[in-house]
Design an enzyme around this catalytic site. Structure first.
Site, PDB file in Angstrom:
ATOM      1  N   ASP A  87      55.068 106.758  29.397  1.00  0.00           N
ATOM      2  CA  ASP A  87      55.477 107.409  28.126  1.00  0.00           C
ATOM      3  C   ASP A  87      56.167 108.760  28.526  1.00  0.00           C
ATOM      4  O   ASP A  87      56.188 109.221  29.386  1.00  0.00           O
ATOM      5  CB  ASP A  87      54.071 107.908  27.576  1.00  0.00           C
ATOM      6  CG  ASP A  87      54.222 108.189  25.827  1.00  0.00           C
ATOM      7  OD1 ASP A  87      54.860 109.123  25.365  1.00  0.00           O
ATOM      8  OD2 ASP A  87      53.457 107.424  25.091  1.00  0.00           O
ATOM      9  N   PHE A  92      44.386  93.458  17.464  1.00  0.00           N
ATOM     10  CA  PHE A  92      43.416  93.131  16.478  1.00  0.00           C
ATOM     11  C   PHE A  92      42.219  94.200  16.785  1.00  0.00           C
ATOM     12  O   PHE A  92      41.154  93.771  16.956  1.00  0.00           O
ATOM     13  CB  PHE A  92      42.910  92.062  16.215  1.00  0.00           C
ATOM     14  CG  PHE A  92      44.220  90.975  15.828  1.00  0.00           C
ATOM     15  CD1 PHE A  92      44.362  91.051  14.445  1.00  0.00           C
ATOM     16  CD2 PHE A  92      44.594  90.097  16.794  1.00  0.00           C
ATOM     17  CE1 PHE A  92      45.518  90.192  14.072  1.00  0.00           C
ATOM     18  CE2 PHE A  92      45.745  89.458  16.230  1.00  0.00           C
ATOM     19  CZ  PHE A  92      46.090  89.362  14.701  1.00  0.00           C
ATOM     20  N   LEU A  93      42.673  95.501  17.212  1.00  0.00           N
ATOM     21  CA  LEU A  93      41.469  96.343  17.419  1.00  0.00           C
ATOM     22  C   LEU A  93      40.959  97.436  16.283  1.00  0.00           C
ATOM     23  O   LEU A  93      41.819  97.726  15.554  1.00  0.00           O
ATOM     24  CB  LEU A  93      42.207  97.249  18.844  1.00  0.00           C
ATOM     25  CG  LEU A  93      42.871  96.710  19.892  1.00  0.00           C
ATOM     26  CD1 LEU A  93      43.120  97.806  20.990  1.00  0.00           C
ATOM     27  CD2 LEU A  93      41.903  95.570  20.652  1.00  0.00           C
ATOM     28  N   ALA A  94      39.637  97.561  16.426  1.00  0.00           N
ATOM     29  CA  ALA A  94      39.204  98.472  15.470  1.00  0.00           C
ATOM     30  C   ALA A  94      38.925  99.761  16.218  1.00  0.00           C
ATOM     31  O   ALA A  94      38.207  99.795  17.312  1.00  0.00           O
ATOM     32  CB  ALA A  94      37.908  97.913  15.006  1.00  0.00           C
ATOM     33  N   LYS A 133      49.163  89.745  11.756  1.00  0.00           N
ATOM     34  CA  LYS A 133      48.652  90.695  12.187  1.00  0.00           C
ATOM     35  C   LYS A 133      48.802  91.745  10.805  1.00  0.00           C
ATOM     36  O   LYS A 133      47.714  92.223  10.357  1.00  0.00           O
ATOM     37  CB  LYS A 133      49.475  91.783  13.157  1.00  0.00           C
ATOM     38  CG  LYS A 133      49.428  93.251  13.097  1.00  0.00           C
ATOM     39  CD  LYS A 133      47.859  93.496  13.614  1.00  0.00           C
ATOM     40  CE  LYS A 133      47.702  95.104  13.620  1.00  0.00           C
ATOM     41  NZ  LYS A 133      46.260  95.364  13.845  1.00  0.00           N
ATOM     42  N   ALA A 177      46.276  90.043   8.407  1.00  0.00           N
ATOM     43  CA  ALA A 177      44.698  90.200   8.699  1.00  0.00           C
ATOM     44  C   ALA A 177      44.170  91.686   8.247  1.00  0.00           C
ATOM     45  O   ALA A 177      43.135  91.752   7.481  1.00  0.00           O
ATOM     46  CB  ALA A 177      44.347  90.329  10.197  1.00  0.00           C
ATOM     47  N   ASN A 178      45.006  92.654   8.403  1.00  0.00           N
ATOM     48  CA  ASN A 178      44.634  93.821   8.042  1.00  0.00           C
ATOM     49  C   ASN A 178      44.988  94.089   6.520  1.00  0.00           C
ATOM     50  O   ASN A 178      43.934  94.724   5.845  1.00  0.00           O
ATOM     51  CB  ASN A 178      45.882  95.121   8.641  1.00  0.00           C
ATOM     52  CG  ASN A 178      45.395  95.521   9.663  1.00  0.00           C
ATOM     53  OD1 ASN A 178      44.390  95.282  10.233  1.00  0.00           O
ATOM     54  ND2 ASN A 178      46.312  95.928  10.749  1.00  0.00           N
ATOM     55  N   CYS A 231      46.605 101.759  10.640  1.00  0.00           N
ATOM     56  CA  CYS A 231      47.046 100.318  10.156  1.00  0.00           C
ATOM     57  C   CYS A 231      46.961  99.769   8.752  1.00  0.00           C
ATOM     58  O   CYS A 231      47.887  99.414   8.362  1.00  0.00           O
ATOM     59  CB  CYS A 231      46.146  99.530  11.199  1.00  0.00           C
ATOM     60  SG  CYS A 231      46.728  99.455  12.893  1.00  0.00           S
ATOM     61  N   ARG A 254      44.523 109.696  11.596  1.00  0.00           N
ATOM     62  CA  ARG A 254      45.687 109.031  10.599  1.00  0.00           C
ATOM     63  C   ARG A 254      45.156 108.462   9.373  1.00  0.00           C
ATOM     64  O   ARG A 254      44.320 107.473   9.529  1.00  0.00           O
ATOM     65  CB  ARG A 254      46.498 108.017  11.588  1.00  0.00           C
ATOM     66  CG  ARG A 254      47.342 108.815  12.728  1.00  0.00           C
ATOM     67  CD  ARG A 254      48.123 107.695  13.407  1.00  0.00           C
ATOM     68  NE  ARG A 254      47.091 107.179  14.187  1.00  0.00           N
ATOM     69  CZ  ARG A 254      47.536 106.151  15.157  1.00  0.00           C
ATOM     70  NH1 ARG A 254      48.882 105.847  15.202  1.00  0.00           N
ATOM     71  NH2 ARG A 254      46.658 105.700  15.922  1.00  0.00           N
TER      72      ARG A 254
END
Length: 466
Positions: A37, A163-165, A221, A224-225, A277, A347
């Site tokens: 980064d 697909f993370l929560a 993606k 799904a959201n 997301c 966010r």
């Protein structure tokens, strides 16, 4: 035979790249994983005892592999040069100006990262699109990379959406429902696809690793959201009807959730959804639909976002109405500022919208969150158009060190994040130290309404009804 991946580089040390690649290093000790980064402060935090991201279980994994096969650096060129496989996991915010402003994703960081790979690479690379991006973004990346290919350097593009929560990201990575890998359906594309499959197959059952074409992976993606957010907006729309009719939204949700075709997940009424997301991906889908000349489809998905905003405004309106139609100089305790529990991410948090509205109504807002920093809270609330002066903002907003401090002498207490500790508070103590009548507004429906009424709270907003 698939290419064997020995060195992985991840461009972007944020909420997706950091945890994802840390878990890969944790599960694949023979693969060197470097997370890169340009933000020196962020990399310094990843190399310290206080990681820049709060996620249950993340610190254990990072501390175990850091210095072995997991490293964090700002040396982009060196990391790209040495890697076999490169994850592009940079930020893709919604555009604030120009074509598609407010809806389309800003792909400037993705393009910049792609061009940097093309400029630096001296050998063939597998480039994996990990950021949440619009459908067919890989085509742009492919065009840039192929323009810089030659007989000695080949770039293969894959799409591997996350697909993370947040709050359960490590568990989601260790035990995923599915891993989706999209690639060009050419011999070379399938070979690259299989190379990434073999990395995940070290710990993920192969029947949970799905391979598709590039475009299906990208769209899955967003879809799904959008579908998950749609469920939240649907139950929130029903909560408005419950409020008007006297029905109990929890009972309605439970009855609907028992239908095996529907299921209980994401049918919890609340003050509204947040996070990095849901809204961004739905607006992305809206923009895509408009670009494809599908206005009715665009309007359908736009309504999911509109309903979410309506729910937050409806909540604010109910608070003001209940507090005798004015909150001027009244003390409002806000418990929770993160968009959900077990994360420090703010966010699109519903708390931001609520606090801004309360500030504009001249209330005195006292905020407590166990994981969000004071600096982050003031940053989120000091956007142009709310209160221009930091000094003015601090006259209206106080950050408390505990829920008890936040609720002392408060006129109302509002739960905006479903932190577990809020379920265990001594509500008799809170009631005794609040102004009377004492009001609780449970924006996440996590408390025992009857118990609180028995303590003496006059108006309990548990079911989004009075």
């Amino acid at each position: 035979m698939a290419t064997q991946v020995k060195k992985i580089c991840c461009l972007g040390a944020g909420y997706v790249g950091g945890p994802t690649c840390a878990v890969i290093a944790y599960k694949c000790h023979d693969i060197d994983v470097t997370i890169v980064d340009l933000n020196e402060a962020r990399i310094a935090a990843w190399n310290s005892d206080h990681l820049p991201i709060y996620e249950p279980g993340l610190d254990k994994i990072v501390f175990e592999r850091r210095g072995k096969n997991l490293s964090f650096t700002t040396e982009v060129e060196k990391s790209v040069l040495e890697a076999d496989l490169i994850f592009v996991s940079v930020n893709t915010p919604t555009k604030k100006s120009g074509l598609g402003a407010g809806f389309a994703a800003d792909l400037a960081y993705v393009e910049s990262a792609t061009r940097q790979i093309a400029d630096v690479a001296k050998s063939s690379k597998i480039v994996v699109e990990k950021s949440t991006v619009p459908c067919r973004t890989a085509e742009s990346m492919r065009t840039i990379l192929e323009a810089n290919s030659n007989e000695n350097i080949r770039f293969d593009i894959l799409s591997n959406p996350e697909f993370l929560a947040e709050g359960t990201a490590i568990n989601d990575l260790l035990y995923p429902d599915r891993v989706l890998i999209g690639g060009l359906q050419t011999p070379e594309g399938i070979k690259a696809q299989q190379a990434l499959v073999e990395v995940y197959a070290r710990w993920v059952p192969t029947d949970r690793i799905i391979t598709t074409n590039l475009w299906s992976s990208e769209l899955s993606k967003l879809a799904a959201n959008a579908l998950l957010a749609q469920r939240i907006s649907s139950i929130n729309a029903l909560s408005a009807i419950c409020e008007a009719t006297g029905a109990d939204i929890d009972e309605v949700s439970y009855a609907c959730g028992r239908d095996s075709r529907i299921g209980p997940k994401f049918l919890k009424a609340s003050v509204g959804f947040g996070g990095s997301c849901f809204q961004k991906d739905i607006l992305n889908l809206v923009y895509l639909s408009e670009q494809l000349n599908l206005p009715e489809v665009a309007a359908y998905w736009k309504q999911v976002v509109d309903l979410n905003e309506y729910q937050k405004k409806r909540f604010v309106s109910r608070v003001i109405k209940t507090l005798f139609n004015t909150i001027t100089n009244k003390k409002i305790a806000i418990l929770g500022f993160a968009f959900k529990k077990d994360t420090g991410d703010t966010r699109e948090s519903a708390a931001i919208t609520l606090c801004k509205d309360f500030i504009q109504e001249n209330a005195k807002v006292r905020i407590y969150d166990p994981k969000v920093s004071i600096e982050q809270i003031f940053l989120d609330l000091s956007e142009p158009g709310v209160i221009d002066s930091a000094k003015q903002l601090k006259n209206r907003v106080t950050i408390a060190k505990s829920a008890y401090e936040a609720t002392e002498d408060a006129d109302a207490m509002i739960i905006t994040t479903e932190w577990d500790e809020f379920k265990e508070l001594d509500y008799e103590k809170i009631y005794n130290q609040m102004h009377k009548p004492a009001f609780i507004f449970d924006g996440r429906l996590i408390l025992d309404a009857e118990k609180l009424r028995n303590i003496g709270f006059r108006d309990y907003y548990c079911q989004l009804i009075t």
